[in-house]
Design an enzyme around this catalytic site. Structure first.
Site, short mmCIF file in Angstrom:
data_model
loop_
_atom_site.label_atom_id
_atom_site.label_comp_id
_atom_site.label_asym_id
_atom_site.label_seq_id
_atom_site.Cartn_x
_atom_site.Cartn_y
_atom_site.Cartn_z
N CYS A 1 0.86 -1.07 -0.20
CA CYS A 1 -0.06 -0.01 0.17
C CYS A 1 0.93 1.23 0.07
O CYS A 1 0.56 2.23 -0.95
CB CYS A 1 -1.05 -0.04 1.04
N THR A 2 1.98 1.27 0.75
CA THR A 2 2.93 2.39 0.63
C THR A 2 3.40 2.51 -0.66
O THR A 2 3.41 3.66 -1.26
CB THR A 2 4.12 2.10 1.77
#
Length: 152
Positions: free
Chosen positions: A42-43
């Site tokens: 997600c980062t």
């Protein structure tokens, strides 16, 4: 997009905002659903959208990230990554359910309910122009950007 989907997206956003499709400054919105703030995939995905944000705006698309995380988590994640776009907090899973991104996933041998990484490009009328489900992070943002740029 049905009016139910438009309504489902009307959730709080970072920067004390509230998502409203009719108030977009651009003709299109890129809505990406991701499982959790501060996790590796997600980062990376959010940083990829950040790095291409100016090109998305130039192509007429606003970017929004959606997860079930709290607004406090979103604000911290946004600040940590220097995101220039807003994140939508959907703890009640209203938008997630409306877009059909909640799935049973295997995690450490157990079935858990979570967000299937998905991206949608919609116009101001609420019509879904393209969707990607079960997204793999590498090259995904470039593919979405290519589609948005093809709309011009």
């Amino acid at each position: 997009m049905s009016s139910a989907l438009c309504t489902a997206l009307q959730q709080p956003t970072t920067n004390a905002g509230h998502f409203d499709l009719s108030q977009l400054a651009t003709p299109y919105a890129v809505i990406y659903f991701y499982p959790k703030d501060n996790t590796p995939g997600c980062t990376t995905e959010s940083a990829d959208f950040r790095d291409q944000h100016a090109r998305f705006l130039a192509a007429g698309a606003s970017v929004f990230g959606v997860s079930r995380d709290s607004m406090k988590s979103h604000e911290n994640f946004k600040a940590k990554l220097g995101l220039e776009f807003e994140l939508i907090s959907d703890p009640e899973e209203t938008a997630c359910e409306a877009f059909g991104v909640m799935k049973l996933k295997n995690m450490y041998g157990k079935q858990v309910r979570g967000i299937e990484r998905s991206t949608f490009v919609i116009n101001k009328s609420g019509e879904i122009l393209r969707e990607w489900r079960g997204v793999k992070v590498p090259n995904h943002v470039a593919e979405v950007l290519g589609f948005v740029e093809s709309l011009q």
